[in-house]
Scaffold this active site. Structure first.
Site, PDB file in Angstrom:
ATOM      1  N   GLY A   1       0.689  -1.144   0.054  1.00 26.86           N
ATOM      2  CA  GLY A   1      -0.057   0.003   0.117  1.00 26.86           C
ATOM      3  C   GLY A   1       0.953   1.236   0.133  1.00 26.86           C
ATOM      4  O   GLY A   1       1.918   1.333  -0.401  1.00 26.86           O
TER       5      GLY A   1
ATOM      6  N   ILE B   1       2.332   2.872   2.481  1.00 21.32           N
ATOM      7  CA  ILE B   1       3.542   2.929   3.133  1.00 21.32           C
ATOM      8  C   ILE B   1       4.528   1.825   2.706  1.00 21.32           C
ATOM      9  O   ILE B   1       5.927   2.179   2.416  1.00 21.32           O
ATOM     10  CB  ILE B   1       3.383   2.447   4.977  1.00 21.32           C
ATOM     11  CG1 ILE B   1       2.624   3.514   5.578  1.00 21.32           C
ATOM     12  CG2 ILE B   1       4.781   2.255   5.369  1.00 21.32           C
ATOM     13  CD1 ILE B   1       1.985   3.420   6.895  1.00 21.32           C
TER      14      ILE B   1
ATOM     15  N   ARG C   1      -2.959  -8.450  -1.989  1.00 23.12           N
ATOM     16  CA  ARG C   1      -3.908  -8.838  -2.632  1.00 23.12           C
ATOM     17  C   ARG C   1      -4.085  -8.801  -4.046  1.00 23.12           C
ATOM     18  O   ARG C   1      -4.370  -9.493  -4.844  1.00 23.12           O
ATOM     19  CB  ARG C   1      -5.107  -8.239  -1.808  1.00 23.12           C
ATOM     20  CG  ARG C   1      -5.616  -9.370  -0.750  1.00 23.12           C
ATOM     21  CD  ARG C   1      -6.945  -8.567  -0.139  1.00 23.12           C
ATOM     22  NE  ARG C   1      -6.688  -7.061  -0.114  1.00 23.12           N
ATOM     23  CZ  ARG C   1      -7.612  -6.358   0.973  1.00 23.12           C
ATOM     24  NH1 ARG C   1      -8.510  -6.890   1.585  1.00 23.12           N
ATOM     25  NH2 ARG C   1      -7.205  -5.098   0.915  1.00 23.12           N
TER      26      ARG C   1
ATOM     27  N   ARG D   1       1.173  -3.961  12.409  1.00 22.80           N
ATOM     28  CA  ARG D   1       0.303  -4.362  13.963  1.00 22.80           C
ATOM     29  C   ARG D   1       1.082  -5.523  14.413  1.00 22.80           C
ATOM     30  O   ARG D   1       1.264  -6.465  13.703  1.00 22.80           O
ATOM     31  CB  ARG D   1      -1.107  -4.538  13.490  1.00 22.80           C
ATOM     32  CG  ARG D   1      -1.913  -3.233  13.283  1.00 22.80           C
ATOM     33  CD  ARG D   1      -1.790  -2.416  14.816  1.00 22.80           C
ATOM     34  NE  ARG D   1      -2.699  -1.184  14.666  1.00 22.80           N
ATOM     35  CZ  ARG D   1      -2.180   0.096  14.225  1.00 22.80           C
ATOM     36  NH1 ARG D   1      -0.807   0.224  14.205  1.00 22.80           N
ATOM     37  NH2 ARG D   1      -3.068   1.084  14.133  1.00 22.80           N
TER      38      ARG D   1
ATOM     39  N   GLU E   1       0.582  -5.186  23.043  1.00 23.03           N
ATOM     40  CA  GLU E   1       1.294  -4.020  23.527  1.00 23.03           C
ATOM     41  C   GLU E   1       0.598  -3.467  24.592  1.00 23.03           C
ATOM     42  O   GLU E   1      -0.611  -3.507  24.517  1.00 23.03           O
ATOM     43  CB  GLU E   1       0.843  -3.155  22.182  1.00 23.03           C
ATOM     44  CG  GLU E   1       2.127  -2.403  21.825  1.00 23.03           C
ATOM     45  CD  GLU E   1       2.067  -1.900  20.506  1.00 23.03           C
ATOM     46  OE1 GLU E   1       2.294  -2.365  19.299  1.00 23.03           O
ATOM     47  OE2 GLU E   1       1.619  -0.690  20.483  1.00 23.03           O
TER      48      GLU E   1
ATOM     49  N   HIS F   1       6.653   1.429  19.429  1.00 21.97           N
ATOM     50  CA  HIS F   1       5.456   1.840  18.431  1.00 21.97           C
ATOM     51  C   HIS F   1       5.534   3.267  18.231  1.00 21.97           C
ATOM     52  O   HIS F   1       4.577   4.312  18.316  1.00 21.97           O
ATOM     53  CB  HIS F   1       4.165   1.605  19.089  1.00 21.97           C
ATOM     54  CG  HIS F   1       2.947   1.669  17.995  1.00 21.97           C
ATOM     55  ND1 HIS F   1       1.754   0.606  18.332  1.00 21.97           N
ATOM     56  CD2 HIS F   1       2.784   2.113  16.550  1.00 21.97           C
ATOM     57  CE1 HIS F   1       1.085   0.886  17.000  1.00 21.97           C
ATOM     58  NE2 HIS F   1       1.495   1.649  16.324  1.00 21.97           N
ATOM     59  N   ILE F   2       6.541   3.667  17.406  1.00 19.57           N
ATOM     60  CA  ILE F   2       6.880   5.095  16.978  1.00 19.57           C
ATOM     61  C   ILE F   2       7.020   5.461  15.572  1.00 19.57           C
ATOM     62  O   ILE F   2       7.666   6.391  15.093  1.00 19.57           O
ATOM     63  CB  ILE F   2       8.224   5.610  17.738  1.00 19.57           C
ATOM     64  CG1 ILE F   2       9.518   4.615  17.440  1.00 19.57           C
ATOM     65  CG2 ILE F   2       8.258   5.680  19.273  1.00 19.57           C
ATOM     66  CD1 ILE F   2      10.893   5.037  17.854  1.00 19.57           C
ATOM     67  N   GLY F   3       6.437   4.487  14.894  1.00 23.94           N
ATOM     68  CA  GLY F   3       6.409   4.396  13.324  1.00 23.94           C
ATOM     69  C   GLY F   3       5.968   5.974  12.465  1.00 23.94           C
ATOM     70  O   GLY F   3       6.899   6.532  11.793  1.00 23.94           O
TER      71      GLY F   3
HETATM   72  C1  GLV Z   1       0.187   3.654  13.947  1.00 24.46           C
HETATM   73  O1  GLV Z   1       0.412   2.528  14.137  1.00 24.46           O
HETATM   74  C2  GLV Z   1      -1.041   4.022  13.194  1.00 24.46           C
HETATM   75  O2  GLV Z   1      -1.854   3.147  12.562  1.00 24.46           O
HETATM   76  O3  GLV Z   1      -1.126   5.321  12.729  1.00 24.46           O
END
Ligand code: GLV
Length: 325
Positions: free
Chosen positions: A157, A159, A179, A238, A267, A285-287
């Site tokens: 997608g 990202i 997919r 996730r 988490e 979880h700092i993406g």
């Molecule tokens: C972060 O994990 C988001 O879904 O924005």
């Protein structure tokens, strides 16, 4: 003057987001030390038309059953698996998210984890700090080359594509599994393959799928066993996409070379054994956690909430069947 609609914002937002909301709505914003758990969420939502929440707020059927006035749920995240979409749609509630604005920042973090895991940066950092670096050595902390290798992207997608684009600078071959064929794959020179093919061939496997019933534990023992012993697994999607107990086993037995994880199955709890492993890089979880991007996300989440409550179709509606404009 008509009363302003009431909204709940579960945590503070950066920039002028809260003041923009206060111009139009009566805003219920808990104090920083007042955590809005599941039970409190039910209480707070009883008289609210709008909710601006985060991925940590579980909006399930119980919460929705007690939120009879609720019209819009604006999630300040791209992932919205924390919301029961079927139930919100049945109740005619708009749900929105914040896609696009966090794409590049999350792709940057993916590469930070990939490079850190491949070149063992956290191990080196710990060694230097603890006084373990006693001088250069020809065999000290040998890692894996990144340039010229094969990158496997699961979920091509927004990202995933941004991650693939960055691989050009490393002269990598790119495989992807999705997919549907991605219209952007040609632009980044990526080849679509089956998941099994990708797992067998890739030196780096990076996960970018949303969490759903079909992606829960997408990577388990079988899939880890297919990967090369020199391969590195990266997850910024996730935690539940990976069977974390199976990953711990694979890392313990050096079935794969390493992992870089920004998300976890339960988490913030970690699977037993994970923290003791040297071949995994862990991030909290700092993406999307850059100053600029968090401000953009807040702005978008506010825009979505305002549009929905003022009767316009929000730009980032994830359940469009609810809109009858
Ligand atoms: C972060 O994990 C988001 O879904 O924005």
């Amino acid at each position: 003057m008509p009363l302003k609609p009431k909204v709940l914002v579960t945590r503070d937002l950066p920039g002028d987001a809260i003041s923009r909301l206060r111009e139009r709505f009566q805003v219920d914003l808990p104090t920083p030390d007042e955590e809005i758990g599941h039970g409190r969420l039910v209480e707070h939502l009883e008289d609210k038309q709008g909710l601006l929440c985060f991925l940590t707020d579980r909006i399930d059927a119980d919460v929705l059953a007690n939120a009879q006035l609720l019209k819009v749920i604006s999630v300040c995240a791209v992932g919205f698996n924390n919301v029961d979409i079927k139930e919100t749609t049945r109740r005619g509630i708009f749900v929105t998210n914040t896609p696009g604005v966090l794409r590049e920042t999350t792709a940057d973090l993916t590469w930070a984890l990939l490079l850190a895991a491949a070149r063992r940066i956290p191990e080196g950092d710990r060694m230097v700090r603890s006084g373990g670096f006693v001088g250069w050595s020809p065999s000290l902390l040998l890692g894996h080359d990144v340039h010229g290798k094969t990158l496997g992207i699961v979920g091509m997608g927004d990202i995933g594509t941004a991650v693939a684009r960055r691989a050009a600078g490393f002269g990598m071959r790119i495989l992807y599994h999705n997919r549907n064929p991605s219209p952007l794959a040609a632009e980044v020179g990526a080849e679509m393959v089956s998941l099994d093919h990708l797992l067998r061939d890739a030196d780096f496997v990076s996960l970018h799928v949303p969490l759903s019933q079909s992606t829960f534990h997408l990577i388990g023992k079988r899939e880890l066993d297919m990967m090369k012993p020199t391969a590195i697994l990266i997850n910024v999607s996730r935690g539940e996409v990976i069977d974390e107990a199976a990953l711990v086993e694979a890392l313990k037995k050096d079935r794969i070379a390493g992992a870089g994880l920004d998300v976890f199955e339960n988490e913030p709890k970690l699977a037993p054994g994970l923290v003791g492993l040297a071949n995994v890089v862990l991030a909290p979880h700092i993406g999307s956690a850059s100053f600029e991007t968090r401000e953009r996300m807040a702005k978008m989440a506010v825009g979505n909430l305002v549009d929905g409550l003022e009767g316009r179709r929000p730009q980032n509606l994830v359940n469009p069947e609810v809109f009858r404009g």
